[in-house]
Design a protein around this motif. Structure first.
Motif, PDB file in Angstrom:
ATOM      1  N   ASP A 105       4.432   6.540   5.322  1.00 12.16           N
ATOM      2  CA  ASP A 105       4.803   6.969   3.964  1.00 12.16           C
ATOM      3  C   ASP A 105       4.528   8.463   3.801  1.00 12.16           C
ATOM      4  O   ASP A 105       3.904   9.081   4.657  1.00 12.16           O
ATOM      5  CB  ASP A 105       4.048   6.139   2.910  1.00 12.16           C
ATOM      6  CG  ASP A 105       2.548   6.308   2.995  1.00 12.16           C
ATOM      7  OD1 ASP A 105       2.081   7.468   2.980  1.00 12.16           O
ATOM      8  OD2 ASP A 105       1.820   5.281   3.086  1.00 12.16           O
ATOM      9  N   GLY A 137      -9.143  -3.970  -2.407  1.00 10.60           N
ATOM     10  CA  GLY A 137      -9.654  -3.483  -1.124  1.00 10.60           C
ATOM     11  C   GLY A 137      -9.733  -4.562  -0.070  1.00 10.60           C
ATOM     12  O   GLY A 137     -10.459  -4.436   0.911  1.00 10.60           O
ATOM     13  N   ASN A 143       0.825  -1.210   0.000  1.00 11.95           N
ATOM     14  CA  ASN A 143       0.000   0.000   0.000  1.00 11.95           C
ATOM     15  C   ASN A 143       0.856   1.255   0.000  1.00 11.95           C
ATOM     16  O   ASN A 143       0.619   2.183  -0.765  1.00 11.95           O
ATOM     17  CB  ASN A 143      -0.908   0.031   1.229  1.00 11.95           C
ATOM     18  CG  ASN A 143      -2.099  -0.895   1.077  1.00 11.95           C
ATOM     19  OD1 ASN A 143      -2.317  -1.437  -0.004  1.00 11.95           O
ATOM     20  ND2 ASN A 143      -2.837  -1.071   2.149  1.00 11.95           N
ATOM     21  N   GLY A 170      -6.666  -6.105   1.085  1.00 10.80           N
ATOM     22  CA  GLY A 170      -5.351  -6.181   1.742  1.00 10.80           C
ATOM     23  C   GLY A 170      -5.395  -5.822   3.219  1.00 10.80           C
ATOM     24  O   GLY A 170      -4.920  -6.584   4.069  1.00 10.80           O
ATOM     25  N   LEU A 171      -5.977  -4.668   3.540  1.00  9.13           N
ATOM     26  CA  LEU A 171      -5.975  -4.218   4.936  1.00  9.13           C
ATOM     27  C   LEU A 171      -6.878  -5.089   5.810  1.00  9.13           C
ATOM     28  O   LEU A 171      -6.566  -5.323   6.976  1.00  9.13           O
ATOM     29  CB  LEU A 171      -6.411  -2.755   5.026  1.00  9.13           C
ATOM     30  CG  LEU A 171      -5.342  -1.731   4.625  1.00  9.13           C
ATOM     31  CD1 LEU A 171      -5.892  -0.312   4.772  1.00  9.13           C
ATOM     32  CD2 LEU A 171      -4.080  -1.884   5.444  1.00  9.13           C
TER      33      LEU A 171
HETATM   34  N1  LIG Z   1      -0.621   3.894   2.643  1.00 11.42           N
HETATM   35  C1  LIG Z   1      -1.745   4.335   2.095  1.00 11.42           C
HETATM   36  N2  LIG Z   1      -1.871   5.580   1.589  1.00 11.42           N
HETATM   37  C2  LIG Z   1      -3.010   6.008   1.034  1.00 11.42           C
HETATM   38  N3  LIG Z   1      -4.144   5.262   0.971  1.00 11.42           N
HETATM   39  C3  LIG Z   1      -4.115   4.008   1.448  1.00 11.42           C
HETATM   40  C4  LIG Z   1      -2.934   3.488   2.057  1.00 11.42           C
HETATM   41  N4  LIG Z   1      -3.194   2.221   2.459  1.00 11.42           N
HETATM   42  C5  LIG Z   1      -4.494   1.977   2.114  1.00 11.42           C
HETATM   43  N5  LIG Z   1      -5.025   3.042   1.510  1.00 11.42           N
HETATM   44  C6  LIG Z   1      -6.422   3.171   1.051  1.00 11.42           C
HETATM   45  O1  LIG Z   1      -7.189   2.154   1.691  1.00 11.42           O
HETATM   46  C7  LIG Z   1      -7.805   1.314   0.731  1.00 11.42           C
HETATM   47  C8  LIG Z   1      -7.851  -0.110   1.250  1.00 11.42           C
HETATM   48  O2  LIG Z   1      -6.567  -0.678   1.264  1.00 11.42           O
HETATM   49  P1  LIG Z   1      -6.375  -2.206   1.028  1.00 11.42           P
HETATM   50  O3  LIG Z   1      -4.956  -2.544   1.139  1.00 11.42           O
HETATM   51  O4  LIG Z   1      -7.320  -2.899   1.900  1.00 11.42           O
HETATM   52  O5  LIG Z   1      -6.900  -2.408  -0.436  1.00 11.42           O
HETATM   53  P2  LIG Z   1      -6.155  -2.147  -1.810  1.00 11.42           P
HETATM   54  O6  LIG Z   1      -4.745  -1.768  -1.586  1.00 11.42           O
HETATM   55  O7  LIG Z   1      -7.003  -1.204  -2.572  1.00 11.42           O
HETATM   56  O8  LIG Z   1      -6.270  -3.589  -2.478  1.00 11.42           O
HETATM   57  P3  LIG Z   1      -5.390  -4.887  -2.197  1.00 11.42           P
HETATM   58  O9  LIG Z   1      -4.512  -4.564  -1.049  1.00 11.42           O
HETATM   59  O10 LIG Z   1      -6.447  -5.903  -1.812  1.00 11.42           O
HETATM   60  O11 LIG Z   1      -4.698  -5.195  -3.436  1.00 11.42           O
HETATM   61  C9  LIG Z   1      -6.993   1.475  -0.513  1.00 11.42           C
HETATM   62  O12 LIG Z   1      -7.769   1.267  -1.656  1.00 11.42           O
HETATM   63  C10 LIG Z   1      -6.544   2.925  -0.423  1.00 11.42           C
HETATM   64  O13 LIG Z   1      -7.530   3.774  -0.935  1.00 11.42           O
END
Ligand SMILES: Nc1ncnc2c1ncn2[C@@H]1O[C@H](COP(=O)(O)OP(=O)(O)OP(=O)(O)O)[C@@H](O)[C@H]1O
Ligand SMILES: [Mg+2]
Length: 466
Positions: free
Chosen positions: A389, A421, A361, A423-424
């Motif tokens: 970050d 969406g 992310n 990952g987290l």
């Molecule tokens: N470090 C970050 N900076 C900015 N926005 C973030 C950050 N981490 C997460 N997000 C926001 O939170 C959302 C959810 O994150 P998550 O990791 O769950 O999903 P993703 O990255 O969109 O998809 P995946 O991780 O499943 O490939 C992201 O789509 C993004 O909009």
């Protein structure tokens, strides 16, 4: 349920009736005996009185006086000489006295007198005898008689009273038990109806629960169950809707590009371009399915973490080395600061996934040339790992939701780089399975901090004390 209240009521009734019968019977017997003893004692006392008078003055006038007194009263008297010959008697009593007196063994009668006819049930009179003793010699006997009809009458009245009270108390018992068993079973009936509704899929179950007893607790448990089921159903529906939505988009691309790529007229170069897009989309779907599978496993609780003591800094260094090239490619720098010698209890493979998701992310949502850092901080009971970050940040309104499944700030998934969406939410499940927590702080446009808090292993605490 009607059956339950009936069964309960019947059981209570049989027991209470049994107890009531025993109590009533013993009360009746004691009362009758007491009353009859009283009659005997009174009769004997009266006889002894006459005897005392006679012992003081044994004259015909006194004897006649005694007989006259008894003619007026309900009782009767007979006076005999020492041999049992009847000297004086009051009205009507002669026939009965003639029958009784010869059969009395006078030698056993003490000076205080005794009952000589006690069969009040069958005979028409009860009788007592008191010996008249003067100068050490027995001069005669005072026999007293009382009709048993009055005693029987009294006993009959008593019986009648007992019968009335008995019927009344049986009636009251039935009423009370019927009421009580309803009171006990009504909440049960309501709960049964509620669970029936639940099993039919109607979750709008509202039970009135009062108090803190077991029934109230059961009611509360059913209500909680209804709420949980409702929530689960809603969540499942939303989840399925999201999944089908997530799969529909890439499938549309795949289908569209495949349609173009199979045309014979198309240039070879273009076909290769479309094929590579199809490949990318397929890859994307593969990741989605893998992540979903991961989440499904966690939901079923079949997901187990195998914690092992791990030196945190060494563990993070490995991840740093793995991810570093990806950051370099995007012209970004990754720094990692971990000095203390900390041991944590983690499932290394799972935890690596958490770190990868967070770093992915940070990489994805940052501009070229910015820096991402990993910091470790110790607290009294916890270890904190922070990934910061200098990227695009998360708007305040979105921050509370980023850990939810399928939640993305940028709803329009740009095909390149856009995630699903998940990952987290996966990271959160894993961290929580470790007994830790994860949170995010962010400033929109400036950067994001992801903070993992893990409980310190026991040996760390010993280290700390030592
Ligand atoms: N470090 C970050 N900076 C900015 N926005 C973030 C950050 N981490 C997460 N997000 C926001 O939170 C959302 C959810 O994150 P998550 O990791 O769950 O999903 P993703 O990255 O969109 O998809 P995946 O991780 O499943 O490939 C992201 O789509 C993004 O909009
Ligand atoms: Mg992600």
């Amino acid at each position: 349920m009607r059956k339950l209240s009936f069964k309960l009521g019947l059981l209570f009734f049989v027991f209470v009736l049994g107890i009531e019968t025993v109590l009533f019977a013993s009360l009746y017997v004691t009362l009758v005996n007491a009353r009859i003893n009283e009659e005997f004692e009174q009769l004997l006392a009266r006889g002894n009185n006459h005897r005392d008078v006679l012992e003081k003055s044994y004259h015909p006038s006194t004897l006649e006086h005694v007989v006259m007194m008894e003619s007026e009263a309900e009782t009767d008297v007979v006076i005999t000489d020492a041999k049992g010959k009847i000297l004086y008697f009051s009205d009507h009593i002669l026939p009965f006295a003639k029958k009784l007196i010869p059969s009395v063994d006078v030698r056993h009668i003490p000076h205080s007198g005794m009952v000589v006819q006690n069969n009040w049930k069958k005979e028409s009179y009860i009788a007592t005898a008191s010996p008249i003793r003067m100068d050490g010699k027995t001069r005669g006997y005072v026999y007293m008689f009382q009709r048993t009809a009055s005693i029987q009458n009294m006993i009959d009245k008593l019986k009648h009273h007992f019968l009335v009270v008995g019927i009344l108390s049986v009636f009251l018992t039935i009423m009370t038990i019927a009421f009580l068993s309803r009171v006990i079973t009504i909440p049960l009936i309501r709960m049964k109806q509620a669970t029936e509704k639940l099993s039919k899929g109607d979750f709008s179950v509202r039970l009135q629960v009062k108090g803190e007893d077991e029934l109230a607790q059961l009611g509360k448990a059913i209500q909680t169950l209804a709420r949980d089921l409702e929530y689960l159903k809603k969540e499942r529906n939303e989840f399925l809707a999201s999944i089908s939505h997530e799969l529909r988009t890439p499938l549309t691309y795949v289908k569209g590009y495949a349609d173009i790529a199979r045309r014979p007229t198309i240039e070879e170069e273009e076909r290769a371009k479309y094929l590579s897009i199809i490949y990318e989309e397929a890859e994307h779907m593969q990741k989605l399915v893998k992540d979903l599978f991961e989440l499904a496993k966690m939901d079923q609780h079949s997901f187990q973490i195998q914690k092992e003591p791990t030196p945190l800094c060494l563990f993070l260094k490995k991840i740093y080395e793995k991810m570093y090239p990806a950051f370099q490619t995007k012209n970004m720098s990754l720094v990692y600061r971990c000095e203390e010698n900390i041991t944590v209890h983690i499932d290394q493979q799972r935890f690596e996934q958490v770190m990868m998701n967070l770093l992915d992310n940070a990489l994805k949502y940052s501009h070229q040339g910015s820096t991402v850092s990993i910091d470790v901080r110790m607290e009294k009971k916890n270890v904190m790992i922070m990934i910061s970050d200098e990227g695009i940040g998360i708007p305040e309104a979105d921050l509370p939701y980023v850990f939810e499944r399928f939640y993305r700030v940028d709803k329009s998934r740009s095909r390149t780089g856009g995630g699903t969406g998940l990952g987290l939410s996966i990271a959160k499940e894993i961290v929580e399975a470790h007994g830790g927590s994860i949170s995010a702080t962010s400033q929109f446009g400036k950067g994001t901090n992801m903070i993992i808090t893990l409980p310190r292993g026991d040996d760390d605490v010993y280290d700390f004390i030592g």
